[in-house]
Scaffold this active site. Sequence first.
Site, mmCIF file in Angstrom:
data_model
loop_
_atom_site.group_PDB
_atom_site.id
_atom_site.type_symbol
_atom_site.label_atom_id
_atom_site.label_comp_id
_atom_site.label_asym_id
_atom_site.label_seq_id
_atom_site.Cartn_x
_atom_site.Cartn_y
_atom_site.Cartn_z
ATOM 1 N N VAL A 93 -7.326 1.908 3.552
ATOM 2 C CA VAL A 93 -6.680 0.687 3.050
ATOM 3 C C VAL A 93 -5.602 0.198 4.030
ATOM 4 O O VAL A 93 -5.520 -0.995 4.343
ATOM 5 C CB VAL A 93 -6.077 0.941 1.648
ATOM 6 C CG1 VAL A 93 -5.335 -0.286 1.141
ATOM 7 C CG2 VAL A 93 -7.177 1.319 0.672
ATOM 8 N N GLY A 94 -4.790 1.145 4.526
ATOM 9 C CA GLY A 94 -3.731 0.776 5.469
ATOM 10 C C GLY A 94 -4.331 0.114 6.706
ATOM 11 O O GLY A 94 -3.850 -0.935 7.161
ATOM 12 N N GLY A 117 -4.360 5.832 4.048
ATOM 13 C CA GLY A 117 -3.853 5.032 5.156
ATOM 14 C C GLY A 117 -4.958 4.613 6.105
ATOM 15 O O GLY A 117 -5.029 3.450 6.519
ATOM 16 N N GLY A 161 -4.293 3.698 -1.718
ATOM 17 C CA GLY A 161 -5.486 4.212 -1.045
ATOM 18 C C GLY A 161 -5.063 4.978 0.191
ATOM 19 O O GLY A 161 -3.873 5.065 0.495
ATOM 20 N N GLU A 176 10.177 1.247 10.213
ATOM 21 C CA GLU A 176 11.218 2.234 9.887
ATOM 22 C C GLU A 176 10.556 3.604 9.984
ATOM 23 O O GLU A 176 9.768 3.963 9.109
ATOM 24 C CB GLU A 176 11.739 2.008 8.467
ATOM 25 C CG GLU A 176 12.307 0.631 8.217
ATOM 26 C CD GLU A 176 13.576 0.327 8.985
ATOM 27 O OE1 GLU A 176 14.079 1.223 9.684
ATOM 28 O OE2 GLU A 176 14.046 -0.811 8.906
ATOM 29 N N LYS A 222 0.856 -1.193 0.000
ATOM 30 C CA LYS A 222 0.000 0.000 0.000
ATOM 31 C C LYS A 222 0.885 1.233 0.000
ATOM 32 O O LYS A 222 1.373 1.688 1.028
ATOM 33 C CB LYS A 222 -0.935 0.038 1.215
ATOM 34 C CG LYS A 222 -2.081 0.978 0.949
ATOM 35 C CD LYS A 222 -2.376 2.041 1.970
ATOM 36 C CE LYS A 222 -1.469 3.072 2.428
ATOM 37 N NZ LYS A 222 -1.446 4.307 1.641
HETATM 38 P P1 NAD Z 1 2.775 8.634 7.255
HETATM 39 O O1 NAD Z 1 3.110 7.873 8.468
HETATM 40 O O2 NAD Z 1 1.725 9.647 7.329
HETATM 41 O O3 NAD Z 1 2.333 7.648 6.070
HETATM 42 C C1 NAD Z 1 3.119 6.533 5.679
HETATM 43 C C2 NAD Z 1 2.201 5.500 5.071
HETATM 44 O O4 NAD Z 1 1.304 5.021 6.069
HETATM 45 C C3 NAD Z 1 1.317 6.046 3.941
HETATM 46 O O5 NAD Z 1 1.185 5.059 2.939
HETATM 47 C C4 NAD Z 1 0.000 6.278 4.643
HETATM 48 O O6 NAD Z 1 -1.110 6.246 3.777
HETATM 49 C C5 NAD Z 1 -0.035 5.102 5.617
HETATM 50 N N1 NAD Z 1 -0.924 5.271 6.761
HETATM 51 C C6 NAD Z 1 -1.332 6.444 7.340
HETATM 52 N N2 NAD Z 1 -2.170 6.177 8.370
HETATM 53 C C7 NAD Z 1 -2.290 4.835 8.443
HETATM 54 C C8 NAD Z 1 -3.009 3.946 9.312
HETATM 55 N N3 NAD Z 1 -3.775 4.404 10.304
HETATM 56 N N4 NAD Z 1 -2.901 2.614 9.116
HETATM 57 C C9 NAD Z 1 -2.114 2.131 8.142
HETATM 58 N N5 NAD Z 1 -1.425 2.906 7.278
HETATM 59 C C10 NAD Z 1 -1.497 4.249 7.436
HETATM 60 O O7 NAD Z 1 4.164 9.218 6.750
HETATM 61 P P2 NAD Z 1 4.414 10.099 5.454
HETATM 62 O O8 NAD Z 1 3.956 11.474 5.793
HETATM 63 O O9 NAD Z 1 3.909 9.437 4.240
HETATM 64 O O10 NAD Z 1 6.016 10.002 5.369
HETATM 65 C C11 NAD Z 1 6.853 10.806 6.091
HETATM 66 C C12 NAD Z 1 7.350 10.103 7.341
HETATM 67 O O11 NAD Z 1 7.970 8.874 7.019
HETATM 68 C C13 NAD Z 1 8.397 10.897 8.075
HETATM 69 O O12 NAD Z 1 8.117 10.920 9.445
HETATM 70 C C14 NAD Z 1 9.691 10.132 7.840
HETATM 71 O O13 NAD Z 1 10.668 10.255 8.787
HETATM 72 C C15 NAD Z 1 9.214 8.750 7.708
HETATM 73 N N6 NAD Z 1 10.163 7.975 6.895
HETATM 74 C C16 NAD Z 1 10.921 7.015 7.491
HETATM 75 C C17 NAD Z 1 11.856 6.298 6.763
HETATM 76 C C18 NAD Z 1 12.696 5.221 7.406
HETATM 77 O O14 NAD Z 1 13.187 4.356 6.710
HETATM 78 N N7 NAD Z 1 12.889 5.235 8.688
HETATM 79 C C19 NAD Z 1 12.000 6.550 5.409
HETATM 80 C C20 NAD Z 1 11.207 7.530 4.828
HETATM 81 C C21 NAD Z 1 10.275 8.214 5.594
#
Ligand code: NAD
Length: 474
Positions: free
Chosen positions: A205-206, A202, A200, A244, A169
């Site tokens: 779908v997440g 988060g 989709g 991560e 996803k």
């Molecule tokens: P996010 O956590 O908002 O979203 C990440 C993914 O999770 C997206 O696909 C989103 O749709 C999904 N998601 C959101 N809510 C969810 C839920 N309740 N259940 C399941 N899935 C859900 O993060 P973002 O804004 O897309 O990305 C930025 C963040 O990612 C930053 O905090 C960054 O540090 C982190 N990041 C970490 C790494 C690593 O390897 N450690 C790498 C890149 C980014």
Amino acid sequence: MRIIDRVYIDGSFVEPHGEQWAPLFNPATEEQIGKVRLADEEDANRAVAAARRAFPAFSNTSKEERITVLKRLHAAVSERAGDLVEAMRVEYGAPSSFIDFAARRAGNVFLDMAKTLESYDFRRRIGRADVEMRPSGVAVAITPWNSNYSFICGKLSAAIASDSTMVIKPSEMSAIQTQVITECLHEAALSKGVFNIVTGYGAVVGAALTANRDVSKITFTGSTVTGRAIAQTAAATMKRVTMELGGKSPSIILDDADLEVAIPHVLAAGFLNSGQACIAGTRILVPESRRDEIEARLKEAAKVFTVGDPGDREVRIGPLVSRKQWDRVQGYLRLGQEEGATLLIGGEGRPEGLDRGWFVRPTIFSGVRNDMRIAREEIFGPVLCVLSYRDEEEAIAIANATDYGLQANVFSSDLERAKRVADRIEAGRVIINGAPHEPFAPFGGFKQCGFGREFGVFGVFGLEAFLEPRAVIA
Ligand code: NAD
């Protein structure tokens, strides 16, 4: 206008059950460049069902067959490197330096994983037991927008190597990039259902994937807040989880560092991927005795970090991904000044000459204390903090005084000294004097950066995170 109206389930591009659409933007122009029809809970569950049907046959393929599959995936992704570069540039706006790396790496992770697989022994004898490493079951990958296809390919490579089937996803903001990478992966002609990709929201779908009882393993990259929510839901059915998450990485310049070497690396680490990188070195720790000299050099060297059109190969910093992200970063630029930090360069508003696009002025705050929010919270934009320390002990203490622990950088003219400092840093990776990327080293963080590791040679770390040992004792 790109219309993305299919999800990928059971080996085919199919119409989703979900009927919601989301707009797609070019962040450098703010223009809408497409729209995506999003999957819903039913699509999520359909994708898991397809992965589950594919699991019995795929989980019994030989190591040699999987190595062949990984090589096919590498070839299929590498073949369209140009399209991948273009999609990331238009939809995400990263600078060329980052996109070139991401597009190359998307293909190469499959080859690296094939090498890992060659050297990994799935069976071993322990006392009277025959121990076999078995795939834990259907895996789910949830990925963010800041390096779309690198994350998709990295996680899929581990699933394939471990004999697992997978549902991916990706972020809804990366649908064009996801479409291109899905077409590449489809070309590799894997058995139906081995991988499925459903874009989709988060929360829709997440969340459905995280709760699905037929999913055994989740590998997540994203924010710490979302990671926590996923881990809580996953606990209900004891899913295996790799996380991560975010970062607030320190770059420690020791008092004997060669500044000619250190300063360009410190800035490149901090402004990596326009600052939208979990590993970005956003806290620059400088010895008090050399603070003025280092700040003057940072200010001068930052001039080469030009901001602008990511189509221009000279540009080092592109726009942020969205208006929401732009507003968030502007909030931190105000907050830093309210907290008492001073601006060495940058500040609120857009860079001169850029009146549209979600561009931010590269900013370095001076006089930052580690208890300020700008030093503690992940900003996810080109915003760096300079903190000064009195001696090595204090530098290490400040570096470790954070909820995060993903990566750290140490600069010194004395390699042994740098290693001694590195040994005391609480982080998954410590880079000395800007050493180049090592694809076979494990990747992941200490503390609230998550748990588990990805990648790593000889199968330990990333591959084993998808495996369960089964002991048969006779
Ligand atoms: P996010 O956590 O908002 O979203 C990440 C993914 O999770 C997206 O696909 C989103 O749709 C999904 N998601 C959101 N809510 C969810 C839920 N309740 N259940 C399941 N899935 C859900 O993060 P973002 O804004 O897309 O990305 C930025 C963040 O990612 C930053 O905090 C960054 O540090 C982190 N990041 C970490 C790494 C690593 O390897 N450690 C790498 C890149 C980014």
